[in-house]
Design a protein around this motif. Structure first.
Motif, PDB file in Angstrom:
ATOM      1  N   LEU A  67    -107.368  21.886  90.886  1.00  0.00           N
ATOM      2  CA  LEU A  67    -106.726  20.620  91.244  1.00  0.00           C
ATOM      3  C   LEU A  67    -107.085  19.537  90.231  1.00  0.00           C
ATOM      4  CD1 LEU A  67    -107.362  20.807  95.092  1.00  0.00           C
ATOM      5  CD2 LEU A  67    -105.113  20.836  94.005  1.00  0.00           C
ATOM      6  N   GLY A  68    -108.312  19.600  89.723  1.00  0.00           N
ATOM      7  CA  GLY A  68    -108.743  18.660  88.683  1.00  0.00           C
ATOM      8  C   GLY A  68    -107.913  18.823  87.422  1.00  0.00           C
ATOM      9  N   ILE A  69    -107.601  20.073  87.066  1.00  0.00           N
ATOM     10  CA  ILE A  69    -106.745  20.344  85.909  1.00  0.00           C
ATOM     11  C   ILE A  69    -105.376  19.699  86.117  1.00  0.00           C
ATOM     12  CG2 ILE A  69    -105.460  22.177  84.696  1.00  0.00           C
ATOM     13  CD1 ILE A  69    -107.927  23.987  85.130  1.00  0.00           C
ATOM     14  N   ALA A  70    -104.838  19.849  87.326  1.00  0.00           N
ATOM     15  CA  ALA A  70    -103.523  19.273  87.649  1.00  0.00           C
ATOM     16  C   ALA A  70    -103.549  17.751  87.527  1.00  0.00           C
ATOM     17  CB  ALA A  70    -103.100  19.682  89.057  1.00  0.00           C
ATOM     18  N   ALA A  71    -104.618  17.136  88.065  1.00  0.00           N
ATOM     19  CA  ALA A  71    -104.735  15.671  88.031  1.00  0.00           C
ATOM     20  C   ALA A  71    -104.879  15.163  86.600  1.00  0.00           C
ATOM     21  CB  ALA A  71    -105.935  15.233  88.877  1.00  0.00           C
ATOM     22  N   LEU A  72    -105.684  15.854  85.797  1.00  0.00           N
ATOM     23  CA  LEU A  72    -105.868  15.450  84.399  1.00  0.00           C
ATOM     24  C   LEU A  72    -104.583  15.631  83.597  1.00  0.00           C
ATOM     25  CD1 LEU A  72    -109.448  16.882  83.733  1.00  0.00           C
ATOM     26  CD2 LEU A  72    -108.791  14.454  83.799  1.00  0.00           C
ATOM     27  N   ALA A  73    -103.789  16.633  83.974  1.00  0.00           N
ATOM     28  CA  ALA A  73    -102.514  16.855  83.292  1.00  0.00           C
ATOM     29  C   ALA A  73    -101.584  15.653  83.480  1.00  0.00           C
ATOM     30  CB  ALA A  73    -101.837  18.125  83.814  1.00  0.00           C
ATOM     31  N   TYR A  74    -101.560  15.104  84.704  1.00  0.00           N
ATOM     32  CA  TYR A  74    -100.741  13.913  84.960  1.00  0.00           C
ATOM     33  C   TYR A  74    -101.220  12.747  84.095  1.00  0.00           C
ATOM     34  CZ  TYR A  74     -98.357  15.921  89.020  1.00  0.00           C
ATOM     35  OH  TYR A  74     -97.570  16.682  89.837  1.00  0.00           O
ATOM     36  N   ARG A  75    -102.536  12.596  84.032  1.00  0.00           N
ATOM     37  CA  ARG A  75    -103.113  11.489  83.274  1.00  0.00           C
ATOM     38  C   ARG A  75    -102.792  11.627  81.781  1.00  0.00           C
ATOM     39  NH1 ARG A  75    -109.487   9.660  83.539  1.00  0.00           N
ATOM     40  NH2 ARG A  75    -109.296   7.805  82.249  1.00  0.00           N
ATOM     41  N   PHE A  76    -102.967  12.829  81.255  1.00  0.00           N
ATOM     42  CA  PHE A  76    -102.707  13.076  79.836  1.00  0.00           C
ATOM     43  C   PHE A  76    -101.235  12.838  79.515  1.00  0.00           C
ATOM     44  CE2 PHE A  76    -101.513  15.610  76.199  1.00  0.00           C
ATOM     45  CZ  PHE A  76    -102.576  15.473  75.326  1.00  0.00           C
ATOM     46  N   ALA A  77    -100.360  13.373  80.369  1.00  0.00           N
ATOM     47  CA  ALA A  77     -98.915  13.246  80.132  1.00  0.00           C
ATOM     48  C   ALA A  77     -98.490  11.782  80.110  1.00  0.00           C
ATOM     49  CB  ALA A  77     -98.138  14.013  81.197  1.00  0.00           C
ATOM     50  N   ARG A  78     -99.046  10.974  81.019  1.00  0.00           N
ATOM     51  CA  ARG A  78     -98.707   9.553  81.065  1.00  0.00           C
ATOM     52  C   ARG A  78     -99.273   8.822  79.851  1.00  0.00           C
ATOM     53  NH1 ARG A  78     -94.950   6.782  82.592  1.00  0.00           N
ATOM     54  NH2 ARG A  78     -95.014   7.397  84.799  1.00  0.00           N
TER      55      ARG A  78
END
Length: 320
Positions: A67-78
């Protein structure tokens, strides 16, 4: 050459889903909830000497990591949405995270399966009175997480874009909600955890009140099969996006139907996903009566999910 501004013909390459920030906030909330529960279970299990509690805590840690990977992916993409290094934006970063997440999910399923087979072959005493409340606590946390992450991930919400166009490449059409594979990956993780909790509660109740101790490892194997199927589905979905697979035969057929009129023929067509609800197309046309690219892009106006179009037009041989 004239040095006019290219502003009217240029456009952005931000292909994030229209629910990107909402999904990011909810994923971070579930990361926090899962991490707190994990710490409580591991600390409580160590304090009270409960291996079941410690094991469940470490099991939750794998989901917290995914879930942390998923959350960081959103942050990186933004954060890197406007970074010119990413030719078509960062919309597919979520699919990369989902692919990694699916591998973690599959490994968790295999570990559960291996432990279940070992327990079937070498039965161990189970502290039912202690394990049942733990499983119920785990289910409560998982159901809260499922509620947070249960967005309409199969819904195509509408969200328009108009970036104009330019003489060779350009952009036209509209973006829609689309499938957010990253959010679906997070949802499947908490759903898998909820499933294992339900199976565990059923097995523990059967063991305590019916004396069916074998139910516990048997339910573990059932969970393994179901979670592996979910993992494979997620791997396949994310993998196809990462490999720029054609979204669907119907999508390309619709583009051809709109462009192949009045003797115009599509000689080459590439269509792929660049973000949730965003597709890009590179199209080569052969025409008896070549028109500017804007003419052909107008034919594609309003096509679902088509966010970035580049068109090349060649005169038909003998009609120069």
């Amino acid at each position: 050459m004239h040095t006019h501004s290219l502003e009217p013909w240029s456009h952005g390459h931000v292909f994030l889903g229209d629910r990107h920030d909402r999904h990011a906030r909810r994923t971070w909330a579930v990361v926090a909830l899962t991490a707190v529960t994990m710490v409580v279970e591991i600390a409580g299990g160590t304090w009270f000497g409960s291996m079941a509690l410690v094991a469940d805590g470490w099991h939750m840690s794998t989901h917290a990591a995914a879930l942390g990977i998923a959350a960081l992916a959103y942050r990186f993409a933004r954060r890197h949405a406007e970074d010119p290094r990413f030719t078509f934006g960062t919309g597919k970063f979520g699919d990369l995270a989902a692919f990694a997440s699916a591998i973690i999910l599959g490994l968790v399923a295999l570990l559960i399966g291996a432990e279940s087979v070992d327990r079937l072959l070498h039965p161990a005493p189970i502290g039912f009175g202690q394990a049942i409340p733990i499983a119920i606590l785990g289910l409560a946390v998982n159901l809260a997480s499922v509620w947070l992450l249960h967005d309409d991930h199969d819904d195509h919400g509408h969200h328009g874009h108009d970036h104009g166009g330019h003489s060779h490449g350009g952009h036209g059409g509209h973006g829609h909600g689309g499938h957010d594979t990253n959010f679906r990956a997070a949802y499947i993780h908490v759903l898998a955890d909820a499933l294992t909790s339900v199976l565990a509660i059923a097995a523990l109740l059967g063991g305590r009140y019916l004396g069916l101790a074998w139910l516990d490892p048997a339910m573990g194997l059932v969970g393994t099969v179901v979670i592996l199927a979910w993992s494979w589905s997620l791997l396949r979905t994310a993998g196809l996006v990462l490999l720029d697979a054609r979204p669907s035969p119907a999508a390309t057929a619709e583009i051809r139907a709109r462009l192949e009129t009045d003797g115009d023929r599509v000689s080459d067509l590439h269509l792929w996903q660049v973000g949730p609800g965003h597709h890009a197309a590179v199209i080569a046309l052969v025409s008896d009566n070549p028109q500017p690219p804007a003419h052909y892009k107008a034919r594609l106006a309003g096509l679902r999910d088509l966010s970035h179009v580049t068109i090349e037009v060649q005169p038909c041989p003998g009609h120069a």
